[in-house]
Motif scaffolding. Sequence first.
Motif, PDB file in Angstrom:
ATOM      1  N   GLN A   3      40.180   7.074 -10.554  1.00 24.97           N
ATOM      2  CA  GLN A   3      38.786   7.310 -11.399  1.00 24.97           C
ATOM      3  C   GLN A   3      39.357   6.474 -13.654  1.00 24.97           C
ATOM      4  OE1 GLN A   3      35.759  10.193 -11.440  1.00 24.97           O
ATOM      5  NE2 GLN A   3      37.478  11.312 -12.522  1.00 24.97           N
ATOM      6  N   ILE A   5      39.100   7.454 -17.129  1.00 25.86           N
ATOM      7  CA  ILE A   5      37.410   8.142 -18.340  1.00 25.86           C
ATOM      8  C   ILE A   5      38.834   6.883 -19.602  1.00 25.86           C
ATOM      9  CG2 ILE A   5      36.830   9.655 -18.899  1.00 25.86           C
ATOM     10  CD1 ILE A   5      37.181  11.554 -16.287  1.00 25.86           C
ATOM     11  N   GLN A 187      29.880   7.087 -15.086  1.00 28.09           N
ATOM     12  CA  GLN A 187      28.966   8.258 -15.387  1.00 28.09           C
ATOM     13  C   GLN A 187      27.775   8.322 -15.362  1.00 28.09           C
ATOM     14  OE1 GLN A 187      30.368   5.325 -17.679  1.00 28.09           O
ATOM     15  NE2 GLN A 187      28.090   4.858 -18.617  1.00 28.09           N
ATOM     16  N   ASP A 188      26.900   6.922 -15.405  1.00 22.18           N
ATOM     17  CA  ASP A 188      25.484   6.674 -14.901  1.00 22.18           C
ATOM     18  C   ASP A 188      25.478   7.266 -13.249  1.00 22.18           C
ATOM     19  OD1 ASP A 188      25.092   6.535 -17.723  1.00 22.18           O
ATOM     20  OD2 ASP A 188      25.548   4.165 -16.894  1.00 22.18           O
ATOM     21  N   GLY A 211      33.874   4.237 -15.676  1.00 21.31           N
ATOM     22  CA  GLY A 211      33.375   5.269 -16.544  1.00 21.31           C
ATOM     23  C   GLY A 211      33.360   6.297 -18.356  1.00 21.31           C
ATOM     24  N   ASP A 212      32.596   6.876 -19.438  1.00 21.79           N
ATOM     25  CA  ASP A 212      33.162   6.927 -20.010  1.00 21.79           C
ATOM     26  C   ASP A 212      32.407   8.611 -19.657  1.00 21.79           C
ATOM     27  OD1 ASP A 212      33.415   8.113 -22.689  1.00 21.79           O
ATOM     28  OD2 ASP A 212      32.380   6.385 -23.449  1.00 21.79           O
ATOM     29  N   ASP A 213      32.605   9.418 -20.115  1.00 17.77           N
ATOM     30  CA  ASP A 213      31.821  10.525 -19.605  1.00 17.77           C
ATOM     31  C   ASP A 213      30.539  11.149 -20.935  1.00 17.77           C
ATOM     32  OD1 ASP A 213      33.824  11.454 -20.831  1.00 17.77           O
ATOM     33  OD2 ASP A 213      34.112  12.948 -20.002  1.00 17.77           O
ATOM     34  N   ASP A 214      31.517  10.377 -22.806  1.00 23.59           N
ATOM     35  CA  ASP A 214      30.619  10.339 -23.548  1.00 23.59           C
ATOM     36  C   ASP A 214      29.393   9.634 -23.169  1.00 23.59           C
ATOM     37  OD1 ASP A 214      32.460  12.311 -24.728  1.00 23.59           O
ATOM     38  OD2 ASP A 214      33.861  11.052 -25.536  1.00 23.59           O
ATOM     39  N   THR A 216      27.220   9.648 -20.777  1.00 21.00           N
ATOM     40  CA  THR A 216      26.269  10.259 -19.690  1.00 21.00           C
ATOM     41  C   THR A 216      25.277  10.527 -19.844  1.00 21.00           C
ATOM     42  OG1 THR A 216      28.194  11.306 -18.275  1.00 21.00           O
ATOM     43  CG2 THR A 216      25.912  12.025 -18.002  1.00 21.00           C
TER      44      THR A 216
END
Length: 216
Positions: A3, A5, A187-188, A211-214, A216
């Motif tokens: 994963q 990020i 993140q989506d 992904g990028d949790d910021d 989301t």
Amino acid sequence: PAQIIAPAGSGKTTTMVARLAVLLARGVAPERICVVTFNRDAAADLRARVERRLGPSVPSATTIEIRTLHALARQVLLDAGEGRDLVADRLPLLRAARRRLMAGDASVIMPEATTLDSWLSARKIEGREPPPDTAPALAEYEDLLRARGAIDFDDMVVHAGDLIDTDRRLRRRWQSRFLHVCVDEFQDVDAAQLRLVRLLAAPEDNLFVVGDDDQT
């Protein structure tokens, strides 16, 4: 499983494309690689990047299946002989359910169709119980959907996961189809989509997500 990020503009999708190049260089057949992302625009962008960056040196890269999670779920359903009638936009059906209930009792205060739509997804995808005032309209919607013999987008992903989880032959067929599963815009991904991705990646669990949790 891996994963990654990282923030916007840091090269997550570029890293995904590089990962595909490495897999092909190691001799993995392109048809054994599944690449999924959240929406059609993201899938089209990823296909263009693969074609532009890998196509000239690795022509087989352009045959890697890159699609949305919903398109993948639809393929699973069709393989199982289901999901042919799809309601792409369920708001008109929710409005019809709302009108039916209000016609039967003018004193009923009913949430707007967009609110009902949000709670319908929360119930189907996350198993959250909707507020009591939405229950009659959601039940009426399901009756209308069944009368048409149709499914909606949320049903598609949830039911595809259910079928792979419970149908041994279908599970074996789809899990043996892909040796590697890659997910962009991770993140989506919602709960139902995450379940489907994990089922498809099993039992090898060669799962690679960025992904990028910021975002989301």
